[in-house]
Design an enzyme around this catalytic site. Structure first.
Site, PDB file in Angstrom:
ATOM      1  N   CYS A  99     -63.841 -10.235 -72.531  1.00  0.00           N
ATOM      2  CA  CYS A  99     -65.062  -9.580 -72.802  1.00  0.00           C
ATOM      3  C   CYS A  99     -64.768  -8.190 -73.225  1.00  0.00           C
ATOM      4  O   CYS A  99     -64.212  -7.896 -74.248  1.00  0.00           O
ATOM      5  CB  CYS A  99     -66.122  -9.439 -71.735  1.00  0.00           C
ATOM      6  SG  CYS A  99     -67.715  -9.434 -72.136  1.00  0.00           S
ATOM      7  N   HIS A 198     -66.208 -15.103 -68.958  1.00  0.00           N
ATOM      8  CA  HIS A 198     -65.984 -14.826 -67.608  1.00  0.00           C
ATOM      9  C   HIS A 198     -66.110 -16.227 -66.798  1.00  0.00           C
ATOM     10  O   HIS A 198     -66.343 -17.018 -67.349  1.00  0.00           O
ATOM     11  CB  HIS A 198     -67.137 -14.000 -67.182  1.00  0.00           C
ATOM     12  CG  HIS A 198     -66.999 -12.529 -67.745  1.00  0.00           C
ATOM     13  ND1 HIS A 198     -66.165 -11.604 -67.534  1.00  0.00           N
ATOM     14  CD2 HIS A 198     -68.077 -12.281 -68.797  1.00  0.00           C
ATOM     15  CE1 HIS A 198     -66.652 -10.645 -68.070  1.00  0.00           C
ATOM     16  NE2 HIS A 198     -67.609 -11.166 -68.944  1.00  0.00           N
TER      17      HIS A 198
HETATM   18  N1  GLN Z   1     -69.491  -3.902 -73.570  1.00  0.00           N
HETATM   19  C1  GLN Z   1     -69.450  -4.918 -73.777  1.00  0.00           C
HETATM   20  C2  GLN Z   1     -70.578  -5.744 -74.415  1.00  0.00           C
HETATM   21  O1  GLN Z   1     -71.808  -5.737 -73.672  1.00  0.00           O
HETATM   22  C3  GLN Z   1     -68.699  -5.898 -72.730  1.00  0.00           C
HETATM   23  C4  GLN Z   1     -69.484  -6.684 -71.635  1.00  0.00           C
HETATM   24  C5  GLN Z   1     -68.386  -7.271 -70.729  1.00  0.00           C
HETATM   25  O2  GLN Z   1     -67.277  -6.940 -70.687  1.00  0.00           O
HETATM   26  N2  GLN Z   1     -68.912  -8.039 -69.768  1.00  0.00           N
HETATM   27  O3  GLN Z   1     -70.571  -6.336 -75.341  1.00  0.00           O
END
Ligand code: GLN
Length: 247
Positions: A99, A198
């Site tokens: 992510c 995740h």
């Molecule tokens: N900033 C990112 C997004 O919302 C990362 C989110 C995350 O790592 N869960 O796209």
């Protein structure tokens, strides 16, 4: 080659900044699946201000996080850009970015509000925040695995697009993946993998975890070893529980 002759070094990048939804479970899965096979493993952490020793590690992991933590991680990654490129491109070490970490392995992440964050451009992808967040379970397929199905959980507003230098890591069956449009999920270049999933990803997808371990062993020792089969009843239960779950 005997398992007892193998030693794998894992480097967890910025665990204090990027570690959301149990992302560090990925490091535990890698570590334990090595230990359960009597393979020696060492886990090091690189924190803000520290240097990456590109000669030392075989597997690198970077997790996801909030936009605020991503700003700090982005600046830290720039300082280690050369070392990371040596590790990933010259040594073909294994990388897994999740992510926010995935976004920073690409060229840039443009949040919905605020300044663009420079990535290190290891993956030929770029990310721009959309208006809506993609939140939900994902079922995807990784064509290089025997049991191709991968499960995970996504929560991101970033929309990631692949340029020609990166190939999709997986194909989305349920969920949004990179951008909700082209069915791609994550990206791969050499042994560098980025994904929005995740879960944590590797405990629920043991075959993928073993695939990364095999890549690391092949890269370090130049040989294929057949990894001892483990009792994956619990992992398989967790995996099957999520396959096909509606978004
Ligand atoms: N900033 C990112 C997004 O919302 C990362 C989110 C995350 O790592 N869960 O796209």
């Amino acid at each position: 080659m005997e398992n007892s002759e193998i030693k794998i070094s894992i480097c967890h990048l910025y665990p204090d900044l990027l570690n959301i939804y149990g992302d560090m479970g990925n490091v535990l899965a890698l570590k334990n699946r090595l230990l359960w096979r009597d393979i020696e493993v060492e886990v090091s952490e690189v924190h803000a201000g520290e240097r990456v020793n590109y000669k030392k590690h075989d597997i690198y992991f970077i997790g996801g996080g909030q936009d605020q933590q991503q700003i700090a991680a982005a600046m830290e990654l720039q300082k280690n850009k050369d070392a990371i490129f040596k590790a990933a491109v010259d040594n073909e070490s294994v990388f897994l970015g999740i992510c926010g970490g995935y976004q920073l392995l690409g060229h840039y992440y443009q949040p919905y509000e605020g300044d663009k964050l420079s990535g290190i451009g290891l993956l030929d992808v770029y990310t721009e925040a959309g208006k809506t967040r993609f939140i939900g379970n994902v079922t995807a397929q990784a064509k290089f695995l025997k049991r191709k199905t991968i499960v995970g959980f996504e929560n991101h507003s970033g929309l990631t697009y692949l340029n020609s230098g990166a190939e999709p890591f997986m194909k989305v069956k349920i969920g949004n993946g990179n951008n909700g449009k082209d069915k791609s999920e994550g990206a791969r270049y050499k042994n560098v993998f980025g994904t929005y999933l995740h879960g944590p990803l590797l405990p629920k997808n043991p075959e993928l975890c073993d695939y990364l371990i095999s890549l690391a062993i092949r890269k370090k020792y130049g040989c294929e070893i057949s990894l001892l089969k483990l009792n994956d009843d619990i992992e398989t239960f967790a995996h099957k529980d999520r396959v096909g779950v509606k978004y």
